[in-house]
Design a protein around this motif. Structure first.
Motif, PDB file in Angstrom:
ATOM      1  N   ASP A 204       0.850  -1.187   0.000  1.00 50.44           N
ATOM      2  CA  ASP A 204       0.000   0.000   0.000  1.00 50.44           C
ATOM      3  C   ASP A 204       0.885   1.236   0.000  1.00 50.44           C
ATOM      4  O   ASP A 204       1.501   1.579   1.026  1.00 50.44           O
ATOM      5  N   ARG A 205       0.985   1.907  -1.142  1.00 51.69           N
ATOM      6  CA  ARG A 205       1.854   3.069  -1.300  1.00 51.69           C
ATOM      7  C   ARG A 205       1.021   4.345  -1.464  1.00 51.69           C
ATOM      8  O   ARG A 205      -0.014   4.325  -2.125  1.00 51.69           O
ATOM      9  N   LEU A 206       1.516   5.420  -0.898  1.00 51.37           N
ATOM     10  CA  LEU A 206       0.875   6.719  -1.062  1.00 51.37           C
ATOM     11  C   LEU A 206       1.581   7.478  -2.174  1.00 51.37           C
ATOM     12  O   LEU A 206       2.800   7.670  -2.130  1.00 51.37           O
ATOM     13  N   LEU A 207       0.820   7.942  -3.177  1.00 55.32           N
ATOM     14  CA  LEU A 207       1.391   8.651  -4.313  1.00 55.32           C
ATOM     15  C   LEU A 207       1.271  10.161  -4.170  1.00 55.32           C
ATOM     16  O   LEU A 207       2.205  10.897  -4.488  1.00 55.32           O
ATOM     17  N   LEU A 208       0.109  10.642  -3.750  1.00 53.88           N
ATOM     18  CA  LEU A 208      -0.134  12.075  -3.590  1.00 53.88           C
ATOM     19  C   LEU A 208      -1.045  12.298  -2.400  1.00 53.88           C
ATOM     20  O   LEU A 208      -1.870  11.435  -2.073  1.00 53.88           O
ATOM     21  N   ALA A 209      -0.936  13.476  -1.792  1.00 52.54           N
ATOM     22  CA  ALA A 209      -1.843  13.867  -0.720  1.00 52.54           C
ATOM     23  C   ALA A 209      -2.103  15.359  -0.842  1.00 52.54           C
ATOM     24  O   ALA A 209      -1.180  16.134  -1.119  1.00 52.54           O
ATOM     25  N   ASP A 210      -3.340  15.765  -0.665  1.00 52.58           N
ATOM     26  CA  ASP A 210      -3.683  17.182  -0.689  1.00 52.58           C
ATOM     27  C   ASP A 210      -4.064  17.627   0.716  1.00 52.58           C
ATOM     28  O   ASP A 210      -5.078  17.167   1.263  1.00 52.58           O
ATOM     29  N   PRO A 211      -3.281  18.519   1.334  1.00 57.67           N
ATOM     30  CA  PRO A 211      -3.573  18.931   2.717  1.00 57.67           C
ATOM     31  C   PRO A 211      -4.894  19.679   2.866  1.00 57.67           C
ATOM     32  O   PRO A 211      -5.510  19.635   3.933  1.00 57.67           O
ATOM     33  N   ASP A 212      -5.342  20.392   1.830  1.00 59.66           N
ATOM     34  CA  ASP A 212      -6.579  21.173   1.947  1.00 59.66           C
ATOM     35  C   ASP A 212      -7.799  20.278   2.109  1.00 59.66           C
ATOM     36  O   ASP A 212      -8.626  20.467   3.001  1.00 59.66           O
ATOM     37  N   SER A 213      -7.928  19.320   1.234  1.00 56.21           N
ATOM     38  CA  SER A 213      -9.123  18.475   1.206  1.00 56.21           C
ATOM     39  C   SER A 213      -8.939  17.157   1.941  1.00 56.21           C
ATOM     40  O   SER A 213      -9.911  16.509   2.321  1.00 56.21           O
ATOM     41  N   GLY A 214      -7.688  16.725   2.118  1.00 55.77           N
ATOM     42  CA  GLY A 214      -7.419  15.416   2.693  1.00 55.77           C
ATOM     43  C   GLY A 214      -7.433  14.292   1.685  1.00 55.77           C
ATOM     44  O   GLY A 214      -7.309  13.123   2.066  1.00 55.77           O
ATOM     45  N   LEU A 215      -7.557  14.604   0.391  1.00 53.49           N
ATOM     46  CA  LEU A 215      -7.598  13.552  -0.631  1.00 53.49           C
ATOM     47  C   LEU A 215      -6.253  12.842  -0.717  1.00 53.49           C
ATOM     48  O   LEU A 215      -5.196  13.478  -0.765  1.00 53.49           O
ATOM     49  N   LEU A 216      -6.297  11.505  -0.743  1.00 54.57           N
ATOM     50  CA  LEU A 216      -5.112  10.669  -0.897  1.00 54.57           C
ATOM     51  C   LEU A 216      -5.226   9.859  -2.175  1.00 54.57           C
ATOM     52  O   LEU A 216      -6.276   9.283  -2.456  1.00 54.57           O
ATOM     53  N   LEU A 217      -4.156   9.794  -2.950  1.00 54.51           N
ATOM     54  CA  LEU A 217      -4.066   8.922  -4.118  1.00 54.51           C
ATOM     55  C   LEU A 217      -3.106   7.795  -3.787  1.00 54.51           C
ATOM     56  O   LEU A 217      -1.976   8.040  -3.356  1.00 54.51           O
ATOM     57  N   ILE A 218      -3.553   6.570  -3.986  1.00 53.30           N
ATOM     58  CA  ILE A 218      -2.895   5.379  -3.457  1.00 53.30           C
ATOM     59  C   ILE A 218      -2.689   4.366  -4.577  1.00 53.30           C
ATOM     60  O   ILE A 218      -3.519   4.258  -5.496  1.00 53.30           O
ATOM     61  N   ARG A 219      -1.582   3.632  -4.494  1.00 52.62           N
ATOM     62  CA  ARG A 219      -1.397   2.468  -5.363  1.00 52.62           C
ATOM     63  C   ARG A 219      -1.270   1.240  -4.477  1.00 52.62           C
ATOM     64  O   ARG A 219      -0.439   1.213  -3.570  1.00 52.62           O
ATOM     65  N   SER A 220      -2.103   0.239  -4.744  1.00 49.26           N
ATOM     66  CA  SER A 220      -2.111  -0.950  -3.894  1.00 49.26           C
ATOM     67  C   SER A 220      -2.439  -2.175  -4.735  1.00 49.26           C
ATOM     68  O   SER A 220      -3.136  -2.086  -5.751  1.00 49.26           O
ATOM     69  N   ASN A 221      -1.939  -3.323  -4.282  1.00 54.74           N
ATOM     70  CA  ASN A 221      -2.308  -4.586  -4.922  1.00 54.74           C
ATOM     71  C   ASN A 221      -3.347  -5.335  -4.097  1.00 54.74           C
ATOM     72  O   ASN A 221      -3.543  -6.536  -4.270  1.00 54.74           O
ATOM     73  N   ALA A 222      -4.025  -4.617  -3.190  1.00 50.37           N
ATOM     74  CA  ALA A 222      -5.070  -5.254  -2.388  1.00 50.37           C
ATOM     75  C   ALA A 222      -6.182  -5.872  -3.239  1.00 50.37           C
ATOM     76  O   ALA A 222      -6.728  -6.918  -2.881  1.00 50.37           O
ATOM     77  N   PRO A 223      -6.565  -5.270  -4.395  1.00 51.67           N
ATOM     78  CA  PRO A 223      -7.595  -5.912  -5.219  1.00 51.67           C
ATOM     79  C   PRO A 223      -7.121  -7.151  -5.969  1.00 51.67           C
ATOM     80  O   PRO A 223      -7.871  -7.742  -6.742  1.00 51.67           O
ATOM     81  N   GLY A 224      -5.865  -7.546  -5.789  1.00 47.76           N
ATOM     82  CA  GLY A 224      -5.330  -8.720  -6.474  1.00 47.76           C
ATOM     83  C   GLY A 224      -4.196  -8.378  -7.413  1.00 47.76           C
ATOM     84  O   GLY A 224      -3.412  -9.240  -7.791  1.00 47.76           O
TER      85      GLY A 224
END
Length: 380
Positions: A204-224
């Motif tokens: 589970d890796r974090l690619l981007l985060a926006d401090p204003d809104s709290g939006l996180l963009l993530i790359r993960s292999n959790a779905p397979g």
């Protein structure tokens, strides 16, 4: 939000940089320019009526593995490698020449600069070792490079979670276990707390985060397999993996998030670089839209580099033979704020209509907003 220009995702999911970096405030950028072996640092000024570039050559060309980072005062930090030593200097224009202020060096087998700090004054570097990773303050300190934290495990990536430069997210692997994003509190001696835990065994890796809104963009292999997903800092809702961000035979990588959308993460415009057999082009998406708009990139785009204005204008730097320093502006507000009139697709655990039979159940993420600031025991 601004980030480095990117190339492709490596085997470990990390993003390789092509060397174009924009300050957190969006005023300056820097890159290694030139052709072949004749490389030199170049600073771009982006906050004026028209962008312009200032070359910063010295007595000899720079090596291809050198890194540059723009500072908020217009100077450019450069990292040069000499065997196991990494030397740092600040470069600045001085009339017809280039001034250089040496800052000192760090001895390490590996070392990479982290993305520009939010304050624009400090610069940090990551030096992974066999069992732990050192975080160095390489510019902005009082006495040259200074180690400010040591994190157990091997760390990569680097995303700032706030606008003060206190909270840094890193992708960490301990021994041979899965990669998990953690938050490091630089004001508390590098205290480490969990940030992403989608499933126990997923990367589970974090690619981007926006401090204003709290939006996180993530790359993960959790779905397979590796997928792009999104979540919200502090939310108890599970990470979702939109089907529209899954393109056959293409790599999709987010590089900029629209700022200023306070407490409205689903309204944020997200710019993505799309790489396929035909080259690189642009994607624009927002979580509530559930639709990816694909657009042609400007000629000479420094692929993966760009920044949003608060009003929804996406600015893309480019360089061609005719225009060595240019910024294309795309008013993406209409696309980023479209109204979806069709019925919303049902969500399932672990994904926004991407999960089907066999999709693993995704755990809710840690309450991310509190995680970096609690007094919990640092994860070792």
């Amino acid at each position: 939000m601004t980030v480095c220009a990117i190339e492709t995702a490596a085997e470990d999911g990390a993003v390789a940089s092509t060397g174009f970096t924009i300050t957190a405030g969006g005023s300056y950028a820097a890159r290694l320019a030139g052709a072949g072996e004749a490389l030199f640092p170049e600073r771009w000024t982006l906050d004026g009526p028209e962008p312009y570039a200032v070359p910063l050559p010295l007595g000899q060309p720079e090596e291809r593995d050198a890194e540059v980072l723009p500072m908020a005062d217009g100077r450019v930090l450069i990292r040069r490698r000499v065997e196991r030593r990494h030397a740092f200097s600040l470069l600045y224009p001085t009339g017809p020449g280039t001034g250089e202020l040496p800052l000192g060096g760090v001895e390490s087998a590996e070392l990479t600069l982290l993305p520009p700090a939010p304050d624009g004054v400090c610069a940090y570097a990551l030096a992974p070792g066999a069992k732990s990773t050192a975080i160095w303050l390489v510019a902005g300190g009082a006495f040259g490079p200074e180690q400010v934290a040591e994190v157990p495990g091997r760390c990569s990536g680097g995303v700032w979670l706030d606008r003060t430069g206190r909270l840094l997210a890193l992708d960490r692997q301990v021994d041979d276990g899965p990669v998990k994003a953690v938050a490091v509190d630089l004001e508390r001696g590098g205290e480490v707390t969990p940030l992403l835990q989608i499933t126990e065994d997923s990367d589970d890796r974090l690619l981007l985060a926006d401090p204003d809104s709290g939006l996180l963009l993530i790359r993960s292999n959790a779905p397979g397999h590796d997928r792009l997903g999104w979540g919200v800092l502090g939310s108890l809702r599970p990470v979702r993996f939109p089907e529209c961000l899954r393109l056959a035979d293409c790599a999709v990588t987010p590089f900029a998030v629209q700022p200023g959308q306070v407490l409205m993460p689903e309204s944020c415009g997200v710019a993505l670089r799309i790489d396929g057999a035909a080259g690189s082009w642009l994607g624009i998406w927002r979580p509530s839209g559930r639709r990816l708009h694909q657009l042609a990139a400007p000629d000479g785009w420094l692929a993966g580099a760009g920044l949003w204005s608060r009003e929804g204008v996406l600015q893309l730097p480019y360089a061609t033979g005719a225009v060595p320093c240019g910024v294309a502006r795309i008013d993406a507000s209409a696309l980023a704020h479209e109204v979806i009139t069709e019925p919303a697709q049902a969500e399932c655990a672990g994904g926004e209509p991407s999960g089907g039979a066999g999709t693993p159940v995704v755990r809710k993420p840690v309450p991310l907003q509190q995680a970096p600031l609690t007094g919990r025991t640092a994860a070792g």
